[in-house]
Design a protein around this motif. Structure first.
Motif, PDB file in Angstrom:
ATOM      1  N   PHE A 136       0.796  -1.220   0.008  1.00 33.03           N
ATOM      2  CA  PHE A 136       0.041   0.007   0.058  1.00 33.03           C
ATOM      3  C   PHE A 136       1.084   1.280   0.053  1.00 33.03           C
ATOM      4  CE2 PHE A 136      -2.051   3.354   2.391  1.00 33.03           C
ATOM      5  CZ  PHE A 136      -3.324   3.750   1.626  1.00 33.03           C
ATOM      6  N   CYS A 191      -7.169   8.144  -0.070  1.00 30.77           N
ATOM      7  CA  CYS A 191      -7.906   8.442  -1.174  1.00 30.77           C
ATOM      8  C   CYS A 191      -9.471   8.460  -0.775  1.00 30.77           C
ATOM      9  CB  CYS A 191      -7.655   7.961  -2.362  1.00 30.77           C
ATOM     10  SG  CYS A 191      -8.418   6.580  -2.625  1.00 30.77           S
ATOM     11  N   CYS A 227      -5.269   3.742  -5.027  1.00 36.12           N
ATOM     12  CA  CYS A 227      -3.924   3.821  -4.772  1.00 36.12           C
ATOM     13  C   CYS A 227      -2.953   2.996  -5.172  1.00 36.12           C
ATOM     14  CB  CYS A 227      -3.875   4.287  -3.204  1.00 36.12           C
ATOM     15  SG  CYS A 227      -4.526   5.476  -2.812  1.00 36.12           S
ATOM     16  N   CYS A 277      -5.842  -0.824  -1.856  1.00 40.09           N
ATOM     17  CA  CYS A 277      -6.820   0.268  -2.431  1.00 40.09           C
ATOM     18  C   CYS A 277      -6.957  -0.015  -3.859  1.00 40.09           C
ATOM     19  CB  CYS A 277      -6.280   1.572  -1.846  1.00 40.09           C
ATOM     20  SG  CYS A 277      -7.146   2.794  -2.804  1.00 40.09           S
ATOM     21  N   CYS A 291     -10.245   4.103   2.316  1.00 45.44           N
ATOM     22  CA  CYS A 291      -8.730   4.359   1.966  1.00 45.44           C
ATOM     23  C   CYS A 291      -8.343   5.531   2.992  1.00 45.44           C
ATOM     24  CB  CYS A 291      -8.287   4.394   0.711  1.00 45.44           C
ATOM     25  SG  CYS A 291      -6.558   4.849   0.288  1.00 45.44           S
TER      26      CYS A 291
HETATM   27 ZN    ZN Z   1      -6.604   4.785  -1.782  1.00 42.86          ZN
END
Ligand code: ZN
Length: 272
Positions: free
Chosen positions: A180, A250, A270, A267, A247
């Protein structure tokens, strides 16, 4: 399952109480626990030894004992090493009595944990310990190493990072967190990552692990620090255990997939 930050925390918590102490009595109640040598030889080898060093390699705890003996411990799924037994703590599988009257307990609900006591020259009995890749926080773990080892690999990067011969000490939690942070989709074939992505990945692995060690590890169910207290990093997790929640970067809903046989949270916006 304890990963590198949890094992590192256990090692650091226990070191002050174990270093330079003599082991005066060894009891192993679980016949599955000792991998090498036999249970009786294990007790005989350890009894009377002084603990000269107490460290970690990958997810293994490494005790350096007098006479050149090494005690190797892998906690696997639910193993716990505790100096003082909390009231109600069950599943005691072994105990080491020290010369100051303290007792180091090994408790393990599911009994997958392993211990070895070996002399130099007996390394052939150690299995996966011999095949460990670089320590992720060492300079040996970098984008050059990743590029070399991931070239041509079609397996998902998530699965490859769980392979202890690529890098030692990562498990499901910190692989998801590192991917991530690096903005990399967990299902990407390992060989498809470009130089900039490999740089980001190596840096993200180091950053996530460093912060998790500072947070004293992640506690969901079983992990406890050496003195019985839980870790604190679970409050800082970005994706692991947060499937279906927004997330934190975002706002998109975090998704879940299977990769490398493990539940993986990411995500969709992302991570590409
Ligand atoms: Zn995200």
């Amino acid at each position: 399952m304890p990963e590198l930050p949890e094992v590192e925390t256990i090692v650091r918590d226990l070191a002050p109480f174990l270093l330079n102490r003599r082991i005066v009595r060894v009891q192993v109640w679980d016949p599955l626990l000792v991998r090498y040598p036999g249970r009786q030889d294990f007790n005989r080898r350890l009894t009377g030894r002084i603990i000269l060093g107490w460290g970690r390699r990958g997810k293994y705890i490494v005790g350096r004992l007098s006479g050149g003996l090494t005690l190797l411990i892998h906690l696997r799924m639910t193993g716990r090493l505790l100096l003082n037994l909390a009231p109600g703590e069950k599943y005691q599988r072994a105990a080491l009595d020290l010369d100051d009257g303290a007792r180091l307990w090994y408790c393990d609900l599911r009994r997958f944990g392993d211990m070895w006591a070996y002399w130099p020259g007996e390394e052939e009995h150690l299995g996966g310990f011999n095949a460990l890749g670089p320590e992720p926080l060492s300079p040996d773990f970098n984008s050059r190493w990743l590029a070399q080892r991931l070239a041509g690999r079609k397996a998902p990067i998530k699965a490859l990072l769980l392979d202890q011969s690529l890098v030692a000490g990562l498990g499901n939690i910190y692989v998801d967190e590192a991917l991530f942070l690096a903005g990399i989709f967990p299902g990407r074939p390992g060989g498809s990552l470009g130089p900039r992505e490999l740089d980001a990945l190596a840096a993200s692995v180091k950053e996530v692990l460093t912060r998790a060690i500072e947070g004293r590890g992640t506690t969901f169910r079983d992990y406890r620090r050496g003195l019985g207290t839980p870790g604190e990093f679970q409050h800082q997790l970005q994706v692991y255990g947060r499937s279906g929640q927004p997330c934190l970067r975002c706002g998109e809903m975090l998704a879940r997939m299977r990769a490398g046989g493990r539940t993986t949270v990411y995500c969709p916006r992302c991570q590409q």
